[in-house]
Enzyme design. Structure first.
Site, mmCIF file in Angstrom:
data_model
loop_
_atom_site.group_PDB
_atom_site.id
_atom_site.type_symbol
_atom_site.label_atom_id
_atom_site.label_comp_id
_atom_site.label_asym_id
_atom_site.label_seq_id
_atom_site.Cartn_x
_atom_site.Cartn_y
_atom_site.Cartn_z
ATOM 1 N N GLY A 66 -0.386 -10.062 -14.226
ATOM 2 C CA GLY A 66 0.825 -10.570 -13.580
ATOM 3 C C GLY A 66 1.282 -9.733 -12.404
ATOM 4 N N GLU A 67 2.594 -9.512 -12.330
ATOM 5 C CA GLU A 67 3.170 -8.789 -11.199
ATOM 6 C C GLU A 67 2.773 -7.319 -11.169
ATOM 7 O OE1 GLU A 67 7.378 -10.439 -9.916
ATOM 8 O OE2 GLU A 67 7.323 -10.179 -12.097
ATOM 9 N N ALA A 69 -0.161 -6.067 -11.370
ATOM 10 C CA ALA A 69 -1.444 -5.844 -10.708
ATOM 11 C C ALA A 69 -1.222 -5.390 -9.270
ATOM 12 C CB ALA A 69 -2.268 -7.126 -10.728
ATOM 13 N N PRO A 70 -2.093 -4.502 -8.758
ATOM 14 C CA PRO A 70 -1.941 -4.049 -7.368
ATOM 15 C C PRO A 70 -2.125 -5.180 -6.366
ATOM 16 C CG PRO A 70 -4.014 -3.278 -8.319
ATOM 17 C CD PRO A 70 -3.224 -3.851 -9.442
ATOM 18 N N VAL A 73 -2.654 -12.684 -7.546
ATOM 19 C CA VAL A 73 -3.144 -13.999 -7.146
ATOM 20 C C VAL A 73 -2.154 -15.064 -7.619
ATOM 21 C CG1 VAL A 73 -5.017 -15.681 -7.286
ATOM 22 C CG2 VAL A 73 -5.539 -13.229 -7.277
ATOM 23 N N LYS A 87 -4.450 -14.726 -2.738
ATOM 24 C CA LYS A 87 -4.517 -13.325 -3.173
ATOM 25 C C LYS A 87 -3.712 -12.479 -2.196
ATOM 26 C CE LYS A 87 -7.666 -9.591 -4.457
ATOM 27 N NZ LYS A 87 -9.077 -9.220 -4.739
ATOM 28 N N ASP A 181 -17.327 -5.744 -8.333
ATOM 29 C CA ASP A 181 -16.706 -5.869 -9.659
ATOM 30 C C ASP A 181 -16.926 -7.248 -10.271
ATOM 31 O OD1 ASP A 181 -15.404 -4.799 -11.789
ATOM 32 O OD2 ASP A 181 -13.385 -5.074 -11.014
#
Length: 487
Positions: A66-67, A69-70, A73, A87, A181
């Site tokens: 969610g929020e 994350a660095p 999306v 993104k 990744d």
């Protein structure tokens, strides 16, 4: 077990350097899917993307964590009703806008139906965003590790492995062999539940950032030594993906290889797959995973040989992916609700009756107003305009309702999606479809998951002669309503 464990245990980790030169692939016959129906790569304004995502609403976040994350999306929808994934990078991720644009343009030239393709980017000020096709049916991680209704079938797991190998072969053939990744969160499922590879992995998360954000236990050994990702590193990551498909778990490669060497295959294979595959097929997939996970990069296969190896393993070729996944097809006709039916018929009278009965029930949690201390005569006047608008709406005095609702909105003391929806219908009654569309879209900005906003957009778009877009909006409304009813 579905495969005979005694026979599988006879297999041990074998390197096959010769295998990387196998030539036949299934891509040549798939050239029909090079994304010819997609628009060309373009640059978006931040305002366009803000509107498309309802102001980057938290309800529209689809990425893991969610929020927090660095790089987050969001799902969104452009004015032409095309659904997109946006993104949004950390503000310090790409300080050089020119370098960001060059990288994005290069990835944006790729077009293939095995991928969720890049449609554009935005680089205004410190903002750095990528815009891709939206895939509505979740990630491989969701379907493998957190399934709800049914575990993924063996035939579907093989299809995932083939499609991702084909996507990697396509990218390699276009000079983009590096994929950062690769993991189960990068595999997405489209409207028909076909697996696709996210284009986001073709760009790093930042100019100088790491290529791998997952646990180091899943990172290629040469990356740990040099910090560089190579085409062979991508093959290692593909091997970890095969382990995910085999086990139904995110199992560290070192542990999986230990199980294989110790011939403890039963501990590796997902118990949900019992009875679904033969000993030979299981052995071949384990052999392929082991080759991808070789310590020496030069001993790993290339994408072309992966495709060659995966094609003979495919099962249930005539069964659509959505059936294997147990997900309704995008082409299937979901029964519409009375409101959906009314919007499909453009029956404005029926829509009016439904909105009148609904009243303001859907404003709970969506409408905002000033704090108690801010109550003023101005606010009371604004609320009076809303009440007058409601009376006019009830008596089908639509021009009068437009005036009253407009004065309420201009007062700025409260934001109500229902008011915008009601004024949208009033505009439709007065043959003003563009104004109706604007209000329906504004209602969705306030309440992103509100099905009525999408339904009214469908009616307005139909009135504007945009039938394809109207159909897409009607479908979105039906999906949102179904999801709401399941809660």
């Amino acid at each position: 077990m579905g495969c005979e464990v005694s026979k599988l245990c006879a297999f041990c980790c074998v390197s096959d350097p010769e295998g990387s030169n196998h030539g036949v692939t299934g891509l040549d016959e798939d050239r029909r899917g090079e994304g010819n129906d997609l628009p060309q790569f373009r640059e978006f304004s931040i305002e366009t993307l803000r509107n498309a995502t309802s102001g980057f609403a938290t309800e529209n976040i689809v990425s893991e964590h969610g929020e927090k994350a660095p790089n987050v999306v969001y799902k969104g929808k452009l004015d032409n009703q095309r659904r997109i994934a946006v993104k949004r990078f950390n503000r310090k991720a790409w300080p050089d806008s020119r370098q960001f644009l060059e990288e994005a343009k290069a990835v944006g030239q790729l077009r293939n139906y095995r991928m969720a393709n890049l449609l554009g980017c935005c680089y205004e000020g410190e903002e750095r965003l990528l815009v891709a096709e939206f895939m509505p049916n979740e990630t491989l991680a969701k379907h493998l590790f957190h399934w709800e209704s049914q575990p993924m079938k063996w035939a579907m797991r093989l299809r995932v492995a083939l499609h991702i190998a084909q996507a990697l072969e396509y990218c390699t053939g276009k000079g983009r062999a590096l994929y950062h990744d690769l993991n189960a969160y990068r595999v997405l499922f489209d409207d028909d539940s076909n697996p696709r590879l996210s284009c986001f992995g073709l760009m790093k998360n930042s100019r100088d950032g790491k290529s791998y954000s997952t646990n180091l236990a899943f990172t290629p050994p040469e990356y740990l030594r040099t910090g560089r990702v190579t085409p062979e590193s991508v093959m290692y990551s593909y091997g970890t993906l095969l382990l995910d498909l085999l086990s139904g778990k995110h199992i560290p490669p070192s542990h999986a290889l230990d199980l294989i060497r110790d011939r403890n295959i039963q501990m590796l294979i997902d118990s949900c797959l019992e009875g679904q595959f033969s000993s030979d097929d299981g052995t071949e997939l384990i052999r392929l995973a082991s080759r991808c996970l070789q310590y020496e990069p030069r001993e790993r296969p290339n994408p072309k040989s992966l495709v060659t190896a995966m094609i003979p393993l495919q099962k249930d070729l005539e069964t659509p992916s959505h059936q294997l996944m147990g997900i309704p097809s995008s082409a299937s006709t979901t029964p519409l609700s009375p409101l959906g039916e009314a919007c499909l018929r453009t029956d404005l009278t029926a829509i009016h009756e439904i909105l009148e009965k609904l009243s303001y029930k859907d404003d709970e949690g969506a409408a905002t107003e000033l704090s108690f201390q801010m109550w003023t005569n101005q606010m009371q006047d604004s609320l009076n305009f809303k009440k007058k608008g409601d009376v006019a709406f009830r008596h089908k005095e639509f021009a009068n309702a437009i005036d009253c609702y407009s004065q309420f909105i201009e007062g700025g003391t409260m934001v109500s999606p229902t008011v915008y929806a009601r004024r949208s219908l009033c505009y439709l009654m007065n043959e003003m479809p563009q104004e109706a569309l604007n209000d329906a879209m504004q209602a969705q900005v306030i309440s992103p998951a509100w099905h009525i906003a999408s339904y009214l957009q469908a009616v307005a778009l139909s009135a504007l002669g945009q039938e394809n877009e109207a159909h897409a909006a009607l479908k979105d409304g039906s999906m949102l309503e179904s999801k709401r009813n399941r809660l």
